[in-house]
Design an enzyme around this catalytic site. Sequence first.
Site, PDB file in Angstrom:
ATOM      1  N   ASP A  17     -24.007   9.678 -12.138  1.00  0.00           N
ATOM      2  CA  ASP A  17     -23.686   8.290 -12.772  1.00  0.00           C
ATOM      3  C   ASP A  17     -23.213   8.247 -14.190  1.00  0.00           C
ATOM      4  O   ASP A  17     -24.113   7.826 -14.912  1.00  0.00           O
ATOM      5  CB  ASP A  17     -24.557   7.339 -12.289  1.00  0.00           C
ATOM      6  CG  ASP A  17     -24.295   6.079 -12.244  1.00  0.00           C
ATOM      7  OD1 ASP A  17     -23.172   5.618 -12.479  1.00  0.00           O
ATOM      8  OD2 ASP A  17     -25.111   5.092 -12.060  1.00  0.00           O
ATOM      9  N   GLU A  96     -12.744   2.627 -11.532  1.00  0.00           N
ATOM     10  CA  GLU A  96     -13.027   1.175 -10.993  1.00  0.00           C
ATOM     11  C   GLU A  96     -11.764   0.582 -11.467  1.00  0.00           C
ATOM     12  O   GLU A  96     -11.032   0.461 -12.522  1.00  0.00           O
ATOM     13  CB  GLU A  96     -14.211   0.487 -11.773  1.00  0.00           C
ATOM     14  CG  GLU A  96     -14.570  -0.517 -10.998  1.00  0.00           C
ATOM     15  CD  GLU A  96     -16.211  -0.574 -11.046  1.00  0.00           C
ATOM     16  OE1 GLU A  96     -16.670  -1.957 -10.909  1.00  0.00           O
ATOM     17  OE2 GLU A  96     -16.822   0.189 -11.282  1.00  0.00           O
ATOM     18  N   LYS A 132     -12.459   2.369  -7.071  1.00  0.00           N
ATOM     19  CA  LYS A 132     -13.867   1.536  -6.865  1.00  0.00           C
ATOM     20  C   LYS A 132     -13.315   0.181  -6.825  1.00  0.00           C
ATOM     21  O   LYS A 132     -12.680  -0.194  -7.720  1.00  0.00           O
ATOM     22  CB  LYS A 132     -14.594   1.899  -8.113  1.00  0.00           C
ATOM     23  CG  LYS A 132     -15.421   3.135  -8.073  1.00  0.00           C
ATOM     24  CD  LYS A 132     -16.625   3.338  -9.037  1.00  0.00           C
ATOM     25  CE  LYS A 132     -17.855   2.307  -8.844  1.00  0.00           C
ATOM     26  NZ  LYS A 132     -18.984   2.593  -9.913  1.00  0.00           N
ATOM     27  N   THR A 156     -18.133  -0.945  -4.274  1.00  0.00           N
ATOM     28  CA  THR A 156     -19.148  -0.928  -5.024  1.00  0.00           C
ATOM     29  C   THR A 156     -19.821  -2.230  -5.290  1.00  0.00           C
ATOM     30  O   THR A 156     -19.249  -3.313  -4.626  1.00  0.00           O
ATOM     31  CB  THR A 156     -18.928  -0.574  -6.520  1.00  0.00           C
ATOM     32  OG1 THR A 156     -19.846  -0.352  -7.402  1.00  0.00           O
ATOM     33  CG2 THR A 156     -17.664  -1.293  -7.178  1.00  0.00           C
ATOM     34  N   PHE A 178     -26.323  -0.754  -4.306  1.00  0.00           N
ATOM     35  CA  PHE A 178     -27.182  -0.827  -5.219  1.00  0.00           C
ATOM     36  C   PHE A 178     -28.745  -1.012  -5.174  1.00  0.00           C
ATOM     37  O   PHE A 178     -29.196  -1.800  -4.494  1.00  0.00           O
ATOM     38  CB  PHE A 178     -26.629  -1.813  -6.354  1.00  0.00           C
ATOM     39  CG  PHE A 178     -25.586  -1.650  -7.145  1.00  0.00           C
ATOM     40  CD1 PHE A 178     -24.633  -0.685  -6.717  1.00  0.00           C
ATOM     41  CD2 PHE A 178     -25.401  -2.074  -8.372  1.00  0.00           C
ATOM     42  CE1 PHE A 178     -23.460  -0.437  -7.242  1.00  0.00           C
ATOM     43  CE2 PHE A 178     -24.153  -2.032  -9.083  1.00  0.00           C
ATOM     44  CZ  PHE A 178     -23.144  -0.991  -8.568  1.00  0.00           C
TER      45      PHE A 178
END
Length: 321
Positions: A17, A96, A132, A156, A178
Amino acid sequence: MTSKLDQLKAMTTVVADTGDLDAIARWRPEDATTNPSLLLKAAASEAYRPMLDKAVAFAHAAGGSSDEQLGLATDRLAVLAGQEILNRIPGLVSTEVDARLSFDTAATIARARRMVEFYDDLGVDTGRVLIKVASTWEGIRAAEQLEKEGIRCNLTLLFSFAQAVACAQAGAFLISPFVGRILDWHLANSGRDRFEPAEDPGVQSVSRIYNYYKANGYNTVVMGASFRNRGEIEMLAGCDKLTISPALLQELEDNHGELARRLAPETASTQDRFGPMDEARFRWESNEDAMATEKLADGIRRFAADQITLENQVRALARAA
C-alpha cells in the site's frame, strides 16, 4: 520459525500500500495499490521527477485548455507511476480515478478508459491494471460497465456490507474494504479507547464480507485495506489479499510467532441473506449506516483534496517549464 510476513504470504496475497518505488523494491509484494494521497507523497521524491516532467510535456503536446492539460498531466503521471511499479512487481497495480468523479458514472467510465489507453500507449499489459473507483452507487455502476468491456476494477472506499453486496452483484473484480478507518470511527463514537483485534469493527466487517462472498459463490476478490495495527492484519490472515503499508510489513517481518489462518473458503459460512440490490435499497441501507456514510464522504473529500494539491504541484511545474 519463519516471520509472520512469510507465513502470511503462504495464505494471502500481500499487496504493498504505497507508491514509494524503493519500498516496493524492498518488500517485493505480489501487487501494489496507489491512491491520490500515496501518489502525492511519492511525487515529492526525486524518483518521481522524471515522471512529472514527462506527464507535463505530454499534456502540453496534446494541447487544449489549461484545465484539460492539467487533467491529462495528472492522469498521465498516475499511469507512468503505475508503469514503474509494474516493472518491480509480478502482479497487478491499481490506479485510481479522480475522486471528484465519484458521483458521475459517465465521467468515471470515460476517465477509466483514458487511463487504460495511456497504459496501452506505453506498451503495458492492461490485464495487469486495475482501475480504482469509489464504491458509490454511481461508481459501482461505472465498474459494472467497465468490467463488461474487459477493464477490471478495484472498488475502494468500501465501508459497508451493502456496498460489498452491490459490488459483487455488479461483477466487480476486487473490493478494498477499509479496516482502520472503520476502527477510527468506532473509537471516536463509542467512548472506548481501544478494541482487541478479534472485536475490531473493521476486522469483523471484512470477515463478514469474505464469508458472505465465499459461501454464496461470488468471485469478487476481497482485499482488506487501511490497517492501523498488526493485530488487524493477523486476524484477517487467509483473506484473498491484504494491502499493507511498509511500516506494518516491517512489523510482520520482525515478528516470528505463529500466525494462524483465520479465513478460508472451505470454512466460510454466513447468516446473511440478500436479494438483488437496486438503487433505492442501496441508498436506504447506506443511510442507515452512519459510519459508512460518514467515512465514505470523508474519504472522497480527502482523496479529492490530495488530488487538488497534486494538481497545484503539476501546474507550478508546467509554469516553470
